[in-house]
Scaffold this motif. Structure first.
Motif, PDB file in Angstrom:
ATOM      1  N   LEU A  39       0.999  -1.284   0.051  1.00  0.00           N
ATOM      2  CA  LEU A  39       0.087   0.037  -0.143  1.00  0.00           C
ATOM      3  C   LEU A  39       1.005   1.228  -0.144  1.00  0.00           C
ATOM      4  O   LEU A  39       0.581   2.181  -0.752  1.00  0.00           O
ATOM      5  N   VAL A  40       1.987   1.035   0.858  1.00  0.00           N
ATOM      6  CA  VAL A  40       2.964   2.434   1.015  1.00  0.00           C
ATOM      7  C   VAL A  40       3.530   2.494  -0.338  1.00  0.00           C
ATOM      8  O   VAL A  40       3.534   3.970  -0.895  1.00  0.00           O
ATOM      9  N   ASP A  41       3.934   1.373  -1.058  1.00  0.00           N
ATOM     10  CA  ASP A  41       4.690   1.545  -2.360  1.00  0.00           C
ATOM     11  C   ASP A  41       3.741   1.875  -3.499  1.00  0.00           C
ATOM     12  O   ASP A  41       4.140   3.075  -4.192  1.00  0.00           O
ATOM     13  N   GLY A  61      11.718  -6.895   5.874  1.00  0.00           N
ATOM     14  CA  GLY A  61      12.243  -5.954   6.476  1.00  0.00           C
ATOM     15  C   GLY A  61      12.894  -5.115   5.318  1.00  0.00           C
ATOM     16  O   GLY A  61      13.343  -3.905   5.512  1.00  0.00           O
ATOM     17  N   MET A  62      13.656  -5.816   4.297  1.00  0.00           N
ATOM     18  CA  MET A  62      14.497  -5.027   3.189  1.00  0.00           C
ATOM     19  C   MET A  62      13.326  -4.290   2.503  1.00  0.00           C
ATOM     20  O   MET A  62      13.668  -3.039   2.047  1.00  0.00           O
ATOM     21  N   TYR A  63      12.075  -4.492   2.189  1.00  0.00           N
ATOM     22  CA  TYR A  63      11.091  -3.892   1.568  1.00  0.00           C
ATOM     23  C   TYR A  63      10.909  -2.673   2.512  1.00  0.00           C
ATOM     24  O   TYR A  63      10.784  -1.573   1.598  1.00  0.00           O
ATOM     25  N   TYR A  64      10.691  -2.722   3.367  1.00  0.00           N
ATOM     26  CA  TYR A  64      10.619  -1.641   4.550  1.00  0.00           C
ATOM     27  C   TYR A  64      11.736  -0.707   4.278  1.00  0.00           C
ATOM     28  O   TYR A  64      11.523   0.660   4.281  1.00  0.00           O
ATOM     29  N   LYS A  65      12.916  -1.165   4.224  1.00  0.00           N
ATOM     30  CA  LYS A  65      14.055   0.042   4.249  1.00  0.00           C
ATOM     31  C   LYS A  65      14.245   0.695   2.760  1.00  0.00           C
ATOM     32  O   LYS A  65      14.529   1.749   2.833  1.00  0.00           O
ATOM     33  N   VAL A  66      13.802  -0.238   1.846  1.00  0.00           N
ATOM     34  CA  VAL A  66      13.738   0.545   0.506  1.00  0.00           C
ATOM     35  C   VAL A  66      12.627   1.802   0.521  1.00  0.00           C
ATOM     36  O   VAL A  66      12.957   2.728   0.262  1.00  0.00           O
ATOM     37  N   GLU A  83      22.546  -6.037  -2.079  1.00  0.00           N
ATOM     38  CA  GLU A  83      23.076  -7.393  -1.835  1.00  0.00           C
ATOM     39  C   GLU A  83      21.867  -8.309  -1.701  1.00  0.00           C
ATOM     40  O   GLU A  83      21.893  -9.463  -2.258  1.00  0.00           O
ATOM     41  N   TYR A  84      20.790  -7.976  -1.097  1.00  0.00           N
ATOM     42  CA  TYR A  84      19.511  -8.861  -0.940  1.00  0.00           C
ATOM     43  C   TYR A  84      18.682  -9.123  -2.325  1.00  0.00           C
ATOM     44  O   TYR A  84      18.389 -10.421  -2.492  1.00  0.00           O
ATOM     45  N   TYR A  85      18.452  -7.823  -2.919  1.00  0.00           N
ATOM     46  CA  TYR A  85      17.629  -8.169  -4.095  1.00  0.00           C
ATOM     47  C   TYR A  85      18.534  -8.433  -5.453  1.00  0.00           C
ATOM     48  O   TYR A  85      17.876  -8.630  -6.438  1.00  0.00           O
ATOM     49  N   LYS A 144      14.360  -7.614  -9.793  1.00  0.00           N
ATOM     50  CA  LYS A 144      15.196  -6.750 -10.293  1.00  0.00           C
ATOM     51  C   LYS A 144      14.230  -5.250 -10.295  1.00  0.00           C
ATOM     52  O   LYS A 144      15.003  -4.176 -10.533  1.00  0.00           O
ATOM     53  N   ARG A 145      12.851  -5.204  -9.915  1.00  0.00           N
ATOM     54  CA  ARG A 145      12.191  -4.037  -9.810  1.00  0.00           C
ATOM     55  C   ARG A 145      12.840  -3.474  -8.686  1.00  0.00           C
ATOM     56  O   ARG A 145      13.007  -2.192  -8.412  1.00  0.00           O
ATOM     57  N   MET A 146      13.138  -4.136  -7.479  1.00  0.00           N
ATOM     58  CA  MET A 146      13.180  -3.570  -6.149  1.00  0.00           C
ATOM     59  C   MET A 146      14.671  -3.191  -6.220  1.00  0.00           C
ATOM     60  O   MET A 146      15.177  -2.280  -5.800  1.00  0.00           O
ATOM     61  N   LEU A 147      15.675  -4.047  -7.014  1.00  0.00           N
ATOM     62  CA  LEU A 147      17.118  -3.570  -7.368  1.00  0.00           C
ATOM     63  C   LEU A 147      17.070  -2.238  -8.031  1.00  0.00           C
ATOM     64  O   LEU A 147      17.829  -1.431  -7.584  1.00  0.00           O
ATOM     65  N   PHE A 148      16.164  -1.926  -9.039  1.00  0.00           N
ATOM     66  CA  PHE A 148      16.152  -0.701  -9.546  1.00  0.00           C
ATOM     67  C   PHE A 148      15.930   0.506  -8.675  1.00  0.00           C
ATOM     68  O   PHE A 148      16.616   1.321  -8.873  1.00  0.00           O
TER      69      PHE A 148
END
Length: 540
Positions: free
Chosen positions: A37-39, A67-72, A102-104, A109-113
């Motif tokens: 939702l935030v994204d 947690g990684m999603y949260y940080k991004v 490092e995680y993504y 690829k979308r999150m890495l972008f």
């Protein structure tokens, strides 16, 4: 009977699925949905809504992936202009993004972008390192072919346009700005179109090409009606800032006044106050600055007082600059105190949440135990019912075998030529007793059988009625039913009824009446059953 058999086969799956659903419902929560939702809100430039939704998420409750999603998202929100509040980072943004990269790398690829994009923007705006910013933004650009999306393509070209503008390569900045506008139009996002127009506005102001300035300023203004008052205020404020940088003070003043009329944003009040101060209207400037300071948070107030101090000091207003400096020192102390208070509050909230979590865990455990007991009880009842029905079925089969055996014995005794009246009567009594028990157990099936024999129809029968008829027919002709089980596999109750009617010697006309089907449907069913029998009897 069929229902019970099928349930017996699928029962373990049903129980496992039920338990899994219960566990997920009780323990998983909605963190993933909240992050998505935030994204989504960030993508649609709903900045304040995204911030409020983000603040509801407890990072300590997230698994590694969330947690990684949260940080991004946290880094992304911190880079949004005019954010409702600011974030506290326990570790630098660069370090956070390195962890996420490092995680993504091999996962998404979308999150890495977004990691590369935010890393580049952080290098550009926070560190002023244009070279490093270029490297990371180019890495993000390489991924746009993998995650081909108008929104992502806009973000890439908008960031590269900004980078090249600050690097002094304004021709390339112009090229990327046009691309950004193109993808903004494709996405249909009004905010992105307004920002892309602003990029071009800045570049044409630098070139002093007034026709193009008017063109893209008009295009930017035409989008305003599609925005909320707050967003219109931000867009107008952006235009005012652009004209102010180009030393077009009157135009800048016009847009800042319009911006404040739409929504009293403190940043716009600060900038408009600066214009009045430059023009010598100190009273109006102080009035606007006071309004800006009233609605700003502590961090913004510190920045505002720095700006006010600079303006007054440059104008040799030493008394005013001394007052601003005093307020600035007080605010810095207040800001430190606020951060300490926030840390203490956060510790207390974490403790309270831990207590609540333990309570919830105990509740979940009890709920699971109760649910498991309930499911086990239902499963036990179903299994008991199935076994009871199967035992009754087996008993009927055994009784029918005995009846057939007793009849065979009677035939043999009668053909022996001896006086076997006593033995025949004894066997007949046994047959009568067994048939009486069967009739009692299969009375409904017997009534359905008599209904068909007397010329009735099965059109209104449901599945249960057909199964009762089939069970009773085992009493009438057990050898045929045993042969049926041997010659076919997985026959439906309807198919069994069809084959029984054939065995009973029913004509096609009678069968169409009983089943309520056409002659063509009858031929089709007969052909399919014939093929089914051939398939079942063919060695594999």
């Amino acid at each position: 009977m069929y229902f019970c058999t099928e349930t017996m086969k699928t029962l373990p799956h049903i129980i496992l699925i039920a338990i899994a659903i219960l566990i997920v419902a009780c323990t998983h929560g909605s963190h993933q949905q909240q992050l998505v939702l935030v994204d989504s809100l960030i993508s649609y430039d709903e900045r304040d809504s995204a911030y409020r939704a983000f603040k509801l998420i407890d990072e300590n409750e997230l698994n590694k992936a969330d947690g990684m999603y949260y940080k991004v998202l946290k880094v992304g929100l911190s880079q949004v202009p005019y954010l409702a509040d600011s974030f506290h980072f326990d570790i630098p943004c660069d370090t956070l993004l390195d962890q996420c990269i490092e995680y993504y790398k091999e996962r998404d690829k979308r999150m890495l972008f977004y990691c590369y994009l935010y890393k580049g923007k952080n290098k550009l705006f926070s560190n002023g390192n244009n070279h490093a910013a270029s490297e990371w933004l180019k890495k993000a650009q390489e991924l746009t072919n993998v995650v081909n999306d108008a929104h992502i393509l806009y973000l890439t070209n908008e960031s590269l346009a900004t980078l090249n503008y600050y690097s002094g390569n304004k021709d390339l900045a112009m090229e990327y700005s046009y691309k950004a506008l193109k993808f903004a139009k494709q996405s249909g996002n009004n905010h992105m179109m307004a920002y892309a127009c602003n990029h071009l506005l800045v570049l044409y102001l630098d070139r002093n090409e007034q026709d193009s300035v008017q063109k893209y300023n008009a295009l930017s203004m035409s989008i305003l009606n599609k925005m909320t008052p707050k967003d219109r205020s931000i867009a107008l404020g952006n235009s005012g800032t652009i004209f102010l940088r180009g030393n077009e003070v009157d135009s800048a003043k016009h847009y800042f006044e319009r911006a404040i009329a739409e929504y009293p944003h403190p940043f716009n009040a600060l900038r408009l106050g600066e214009i009045y101060y430059i023009q010598g209207d100190y009273k109006m400037a102080d009035s606007l600055w006071n309004k800006a300071l009233e609605s700003a948070n502590l961090r913004d107030k510190v920045m505002f007082y720095k700006s006010i101090f600079g303006r007054k000091y440059d104008n040799n207003d030493f008394k005013g600059s001394a007052e601003a400096a005093t307020h600035l020192l007080e605010l810095k102390d207040s800001l430190v105190q606020q951060m300490q208070t926030a840390e203490v509050q956060e510790i207390q909230l974490k403790y309270d949440k831990e207590v609540e979590r333990r309570k919830l865990d105990r509740f979940v455990k009890w709920a699971l135990l109760v649910a498991l007991g309930f499911i086990t009880g239902i499963a036990g009842f179903i299994i008991y019912h199935i076994r009871k029905r199967n035992k009754a079925r087996e008993r009927i089969m055994r009784d029918q075998v005995l009846i057939n055996d007793y009849r065979l014995q009677i035939e043999q005794l009668e053909h022996s030529g001896k006086d076997v009246t006593k033995e025949v009567k004894s066997l007949q009594r046994k047959i009568d007793t067994l048939q009486s028990e069967q009739t009692e157990k299969l009375s409904e099936g017997r009534e359905l059988y008599r209904h068909i024999v007397d010329g009735g129809s099965a059109v209104t029968w449901n599945r249960d009625s057909i199964l009762k008829f089939v069970e009773y027919y085992k009493v009438v002709n057990l050898p045929f039913m045993l042969q049926l089980e041997q010659d076919y596999t997985k026959l439906s109750p309807g198919n069994k009824l069809f084959l029984i009617l054939q065995e009973m010697g029913m004509t096609d006309q009678q069968m169409t009446h009983i089943l309520g089907v056409s002659d063509g449907a009858l031929r089709t069913t007969r052909s399919r059953l014939r093929q089914k029998r051939i398939t079942a009897l063919t060695p594999q």
